[in-house]
Design a protein around this motif. Sequence first.
Motif, PDB file in Angstrom:
ATOM      1  N   ASP A  64       0.868  -1.180   0.000  1.00 53.73           N
ATOM      2  CA  ASP A  64       0.000   0.000   0.000  1.00 53.73           C
ATOM      3  C   ASP A  64       0.903   1.227   0.000  1.00 53.73           C
ATOM      4  O   ASP A  64       1.740   1.394   0.898  1.00 53.73           O
ATOM      5  CB  ASP A  64      -0.905   0.027   1.233  1.00 53.73           C
ATOM      6  N   GLU A  65       0.761   2.075  -1.022  1.00 51.64           N
ATOM      7  CA  GLU A  65       1.685   3.192  -1.195  1.00 51.64           C
ATOM      8  C   GLU A  65       0.978   4.410  -1.787  1.00 51.64           C
ATOM      9  O   GLU A  65       0.125   4.277  -2.659  1.00 51.64           O
ATOM     10  CB  GLU A  65       2.825   2.782  -2.134  1.00 51.64           C
ATOM     11  N   VAL A  93      -1.329   6.097  -6.337  1.00 53.63           N
ATOM     12  CA  VAL A  93      -1.718   5.227  -5.237  1.00 53.63           C
ATOM     13  C   VAL A  93      -1.646   3.797  -5.753  1.00 53.63           C
ATOM     14  O   VAL A  93      -2.239   3.475  -6.785  1.00 53.63           O
ATOM     15  CB  VAL A  93      -3.150   5.541  -4.735  1.00 53.63           C
ATOM     16  N   ARG A  95      -1.885  -0.407  -4.447  1.00 51.26           N
ATOM     17  CA  ARG A  95      -2.452  -1.245  -3.393  1.00 51.26           C
ATOM     18  C   ARG A  95      -1.597  -2.483  -3.174  1.00 51.26           C
ATOM     19  O   ARG A  95      -0.992  -3.017  -4.109  1.00 51.26           O
ATOM     20  CB  ARG A  95      -3.874  -1.673  -3.776  1.00 51.26           C
ATOM     21  N   ALA A  96      -1.581  -2.953  -1.926  1.00 52.26           N
ATOM     22  CA  ALA A  96      -0.818  -4.151  -1.585  1.00 52.26           C
ATOM     23  C   ALA A  96      -1.226  -5.296  -2.497  1.00 52.26           C
ATOM     24  O   ALA A  96      -2.415  -5.540  -2.712  1.00 52.26           O
ATOM     25  CB  ALA A  96      -1.048  -4.526  -0.123  1.00 52.26           C
ATOM     26  N   ASP A  98      -0.701  -5.408  -5.746  1.00 53.36           N
ATOM     27  CA  ASP A  98      -0.710  -5.017  -7.163  1.00 53.36           C
ATOM     28  C   ASP A  98       0.563  -5.518  -7.831  1.00 53.36           C
ATOM     29  O   ASP A  98       1.664  -5.317  -7.318  1.00 53.36           O
ATOM     30  CB  ASP A  98      -0.752  -3.488  -7.322  1.00 53.36           C
ATOM     31  N   THR A 115       2.608   1.677   3.672  1.00 50.83           N
ATOM     32  CA  THR A 115       2.126   1.067   4.918  1.00 50.83           C
ATOM     33  C   THR A 115       2.116  -0.446   4.729  1.00 50.83           C
ATOM     34  O   THR A 115       1.813  -0.947   3.654  1.00 50.83           O
ATOM     35  CB  THR A 115       0.725   1.577   5.302  1.00 50.83           C
TER      36      THR A 115
END
Length: 116
Positions: A64-65, A93, A95-96, A98, A115
């Motif tokens: 998640d970034e 953005v 997502r974890a 991806d 995160t």
Amino acid sequence: MTSIPPTAFALHVPSAELVPDPLDPAQIVSGSPEVSALVLTGSATGESGIWQITPGVATDVEADEVFVVLSGRATVVVDGGPVLELGPGDCGVLRAGDRTTWTVHETLRKLYTVTY
């Protein structure tokens, strides 16, 4: 990756000296992309820092970034998702989980927060 000591500080991000953070050779699709980074803050739940990649094509599995591109250009293809055209001033953005393919056209530098 090298971290800055846990004290208050100011840093000129465009000229900050980064530390090599080599890609796994299995991630490189074409060219010779090189990654460097500097962790600015970190904890068990995430980190923030500066990340840079030189031209080439590489794959990654994301966390998640949220990030802001400071310089350079890239096209990021998210498997089963959008194609992100990134340049200076763009916010992205990820997502974890991806799975991404980064085609870096000009050396890209970003400021990021991840995160876990």
